[in-house]
Structures are given as structure tokens and as C-alpha cells.
Design a protein around this motif. Structure first.
Motif, PDB file in Angstrom:
ATOM      1  N   LEU A 190       2.677 -50.415  23.958  1.00  0.00           N
ATOM      2  CA  LEU A 190       1.893 -50.197  21.976  1.00  0.00           C
ATOM      3  C   LEU A 190       2.059 -51.200  21.233  1.00  0.00           C
ATOM      4  CD1 LEU A 190       2.769 -47.001  21.082  1.00  0.00           C
ATOM      5  CD2 LEU A 190       0.584 -47.764  22.368  1.00  0.00           C
ATOM      6  N   HIS A 192       2.129 -52.925  17.752  1.00  0.00           N
ATOM      7  CA  HIS A 192       2.198 -52.306  16.003  1.00  0.00           C
ATOM      8  C   HIS A 192       2.012 -53.118  15.299  1.00  0.00           C
ATOM      9  CE1 HIS A 192       5.068 -49.480  17.856  1.00  0.00           C
ATOM     10  NE2 HIS A 192       4.793 -50.240  18.916  1.00  0.00           N
ATOM     11  N   THR A 193       1.699 -53.060  13.812  1.00  0.00           N
ATOM     12  CA  THR A 193       0.983 -53.957  12.768  1.00  0.00           C
ATOM     13  C   THR A 193       2.088 -54.364  11.199  1.00  0.00           C
ATOM     14  OG1 THR A 193      -1.229 -54.408  13.525  1.00  0.00           O
ATOM     15  CG2 THR A 193      -0.368 -55.185  11.430  1.00  0.00           C
ATOM     16  N   ASP A 194       3.035 -54.679  11.625  1.00  0.00           N
ATOM     17  CA  ASP A 194       3.744 -54.702   9.980  1.00  0.00           C
ATOM     18  C   ASP A 194       2.985 -54.331   8.901  1.00  0.00           C
ATOM     19  OD1 ASP A 194       5.935 -54.519   8.200  1.00  0.00           O
ATOM     20  OD2 ASP A 194       7.651 -56.302   9.270  1.00  0.00           O
ATOM     21  N   SER A 204       0.548 -46.180  10.981  1.00  0.00           N
ATOM     22  CA  SER A 204       1.078 -46.214  11.630  1.00  0.00           C
ATOM     23  C   SER A 204       0.812 -46.204  13.294  1.00  0.00           C
ATOM     24  CB  SER A 204       2.444 -46.522  11.450  1.00  0.00           C
ATOM     25  OG  SER A 204       3.172 -45.156  11.546  1.00  0.00           O
ATOM     26  N   TRP A 205       1.494 -45.972  14.772  1.00  0.00           N
ATOM     27  CA  TRP A 205       1.315 -45.567  15.742  1.00  0.00           C
ATOM     28  C   TRP A 205       2.013 -44.630  15.271  1.00  0.00           C
ATOM     29  CZ3 TRP A 205      -1.932 -45.778  19.376  1.00  0.00           C
ATOM     30  CH2 TRP A 205      -1.861 -47.010  20.095  1.00  0.00           C
ATOM     31  N   ARG A 206       3.089 -44.225  14.601  1.00  0.00           N
ATOM     32  CA  ARG A 206       3.634 -42.840  15.178  1.00  0.00           C
ATOM     33  C   ARG A 206       2.669 -41.322  13.899  1.00  0.00           C
ATOM     34  NH1 ARG A 206       8.190 -41.372  15.208  1.00  0.00           N
ATOM     35  NH2 ARG A 206       9.079 -43.036  15.571  1.00  0.00           N
ATOM     36  N   GLN A 221       8.702 -47.067  19.082  1.00  0.00           N
ATOM     37  CA  GLN A 221       8.816 -48.574  18.371  1.00  0.00           C
ATOM     38  C   GLN A 221       9.131 -49.583  18.679  1.00  0.00           C
ATOM     39  OE1 GLN A 221       8.059 -49.029  15.255  1.00  0.00           O
ATOM     40  NE2 GLN A 221       8.084 -46.310  14.805  1.00  0.00           N
ATOM     41  N   ARG A 225       4.739 -56.362  18.414  1.00  0.00           N
ATOM     42  CA  ARG A 225       4.317 -56.594  16.705  1.00  0.00           C
ATOM     43  C   ARG A 225       4.050 -57.499  15.848  1.00  0.00           C
ATOM     44  NH1 ARG A 225       6.624 -52.210  13.483  1.00  0.00           N
ATOM     45  NH2 ARG A 225       7.649 -51.985  15.313  1.00  0.00           N
ATOM     46  N   ALA A 232      -2.480 -58.677  15.662  1.00  0.00           N
ATOM     47  CA  ALA A 232      -3.239 -57.554  16.084  1.00  0.00           C
ATOM     48  C   ALA A 232      -3.644 -57.691  16.813  1.00  0.00           C
ATOM     49  CB  ALA A 232      -2.316 -56.574  15.428  1.00  0.00           C
ATOM     50  N   THR A 243      -3.616 -51.912  20.455  1.00  0.00           N
ATOM     51  CA  THR A 243      -3.101 -51.050  18.764  1.00  0.00           C
ATOM     52  C   THR A 243      -4.156 -51.021  18.276  1.00  0.00           C
ATOM     53  OG1 THR A 243      -3.061 -53.049  16.659  1.00  0.00           O
ATOM     54  CG2 THR A 243      -5.479 -53.253  18.461  1.00  0.00           C
TER      55      THR A 243
END
Length: 312
Positions: A190, A192-194, A204-206, A221, A225, A232, A243
Motif C-alpha cells: 500500500l 500512503h499519502t501524508d 487514509s487507508w485506515r 502503516q 509514503r 503517490a 494508492t
């Protein structure tokens, strides 16, 4: 008898208040910083009110200064607008466009040739910056923002509410087991984009897994990132993982087959994209033309047929 303040002094006050410094104001007005200070001090003596607190190299408006600055800024903005119109017979149209950094560096910059081809040569200043953007200081004409709550003092129009799609390259998907359920994405890489503090409401993915009734473990996590949407997306295009991409950014690549939607579960964003135009710019024909074109480009991406089968 009413005392009429010096126009040059008022101009110095407006420039210093907008820029926050006598030095910056002097560069704009093509005079020395000492001359700016003298003009402002003479004006303060003339009206009998202190307009600035001088703090080290910066200047801050007093209560009296704060009271008059909005009207003073509007007056000089109008004068600048009139000057542009008077000179338009010999000059090209100019436009200051402000967008988020991700929109500027990969999305809008690649589309601007289309606007120029339709409307002719325009001197465009493209600014990539987070909210809040300094409308008056930098004479911004158009601002694209996420959410309509940033600029209550200006005209803001909702365009469209976007969504995020789990996208990856076709070759990445081919190397992995079929994504038959949201939980099957947990075993994939995965990206992730911060989003940073300014983008706290972006999903977010969560969030994506929670909306699909999947409880991810602590390994959620792990993975690459990036600190921008476009970065991303580039990682996903390179085959490095999946993403969450806004339709605004990924529609063209999905249409071209460079990206695929890994699983048909889409999460709608919590706020709409909005366009803000200050009153001083609203009546300019080039601003109206750009705004109409810009809205069409956004709607074309967010409502792309290539994404229509994956709507929330």
C-alpha cells in the motif's frame, strides 16, 4: 475643514500593510525604505493616528490601521484593475491562479496549454500553495480549494465532491492474487499519502478499510509514503503498490489504461472542491473565461466515464 490625506502616503500604507514590511513596500513602489517610512509617518501626523507598530524589521497594523486597511486595499485593488484595463490594448491579459501544490505540479500545469490554445496568449502566474492563500498580498484572481470554509470574505462556489479510488498499475495487479474483497488488499503493498495538517480530513487507508467493514492490523502503516497526491500517484504508476487517488488526479491515467481500479470500493471525500474569486477580479473577462474552463476540466475528471462504474 476635512484634511485630505496624501495619496502617495496612503499607497505606502497599503503596500506596507499588505507585505508586512517597509522594505517589501519600497521594492514594490520603487522608492527607498526610508522614503516609505517618511511617507507613513507624515500621514500618521496628518491624520493624528498611529497606523503601525514597528517590531524589529516587520510592521504590524495598529487597531486604527486594521480598521482602515480593508477599504484601503479594495480602493487600490480597484485602481490596479482600472490600470490593467486601460493598458489592455497594448498588453496581454494576466492571471494569478492559486491551487494546492499537487494540483499545480502535475495536474493543472499539463492542462494550461489547452486553455491558451482556446483563449489565446495569457500571462499566467501559477502558484502552488496550501490554504489560506494570501489573496490581497499576491493579487490572486482564482483559487481552487478543498472545502468552502477558507475564504468567507470572497465569493466561493462549490464545484464537485470527489472520491478516492484504490488504483495501481496493470502489471502490479497482474503479479498479485485477484483482489476479490477489500480484505485482500491488506496483503498488497500500500502506498500512503501524508496529507499533512492542512489535509487532515482527506481519507487514509485506515478510513478506506473501515468504510468497507474491514479492521486492519498494525501492519497497515507499512509501505511507501509520499507527501503529495501526485507523488503517490507516480509511485503507483511505477508499479510499486496501490494508492488512494482522487478522481481529479487519476481519471486521465485510468482512461489511458496506465492505471486500474484494484477493487470496486470507493470512498467519497468529506468536502467539495471549491473555486474562490475575489470581488476585484470577478468582472475581468479573462478571469471569467478561465473559471469556466477550469470548472469544466475538474468536472470532466471527477465525472470521467472511466470511473463511473466505481462511484460511491
Amino acid at each position: 475643514m476635512t484634511v485630505i490625506p496624501s495619496l502617495r502616503g496612503l499607497q505606502a500604507v497599503e503596500a506596507a500593510a499588505r507585505s508586512g514590511s517597509f522594505v517589501a513596500a519600497s521594492e514594490e513602489l520603487a522608492i527607498s525604505a526610508a522614503a516609505v517610512s517618511q511617507l507613513i509617518r507624515a500621514l500618521e501626523d496628518q491624520v493624528g493616528r498611529k497606523l503601525f507598530h514597528r517590531i524589529n524589521r516587520r510592521v504590524v497594523l495598529t487597531e486604527a490601521g486594521v480598521e482602515i486597511f480593508p477599504r484601503l486595499a479594495n480602493a487600490f485593488n480597484e485602481l490596479r484593475s482600472v490600470a490593467r484595463e486601460l493598458g489592455s490594448g497594448n498588453q496581454r491579459s494576466s492571471l494569478v491562479v492559486s491551487v494546492a501544490p499537487s494540483v499545480a505540479m502535475g495536474w493543472l500545469s499539463s492542462r494550461l496549454p489547452g486553455f491558451v490554445n482556446i483563449h489565446g496568449p495569457v500571462d499566467i502566474s501559477l502558484r502552488g500553495e496550501d490554504d489560506p492563500a494570501p489573496f490581497d498580498r499576491d493579487l490572486i484572481d482564482i483559487r481552487l480549494s478543498y472545502g468552502r470554509f477558507h475564504y468567507p470574505e470572497h465569493m466561493t462556489e462549490e464545484i464537485v465532491t470527489d472520491a478516492v479510488y484504490p488504483v495501481c498499475s496493470p502489471r502490479f495487479l497482474a503479479k498479485h492474487d485477484p483482489m476479490t474483497s477489500p480484505a485482500s488488499l491488506l496483503s498488497a503493498a500500500l502506498i500512503h499519502t501524508d496529507w499533512g495538517p492542512a489535509g487532515a480530513s482527506f481519507p487514509s487507508w485506515r478510513n478506506w478499510f473501515a468504510s468497507a467493514d474491514v479492521t486492519p492490523d498494525r501492519h497497515i502503516q507499512h509501505g511507501m509514503r509520499a507527501n503529495s497526491s501526485m507523488a503517490a500517484l507516480d509511485l503507483a504508476l511505477g508499479g510499486l503498490g496501490i494508492t488512494l487517488a482522487q478522481g481529479l488526479f487519476c481519471a486521465r491515467q485510468v482512461e489511458a489504461g496506465e492505471l486500474v481500479v484494484a477493487f470496486n470500493h470507493v470512498l467519497e471525500l468529506g468536502n467539495p472542491y471549491c473555486i474562490t474569486t475575489p470581488h476585484r477580479s470577478a468582472q475581468r473577462s479573462v478571469v471569467a473565461a478561465f473559471k469556466a474552463w477550469f470548472i469544466d476540466e475538474c468536472l470532466h475528471c471527477v465525472n470521467s466515464p472511466s470511473l463511473s462504474g466505481f462511484k460511491p
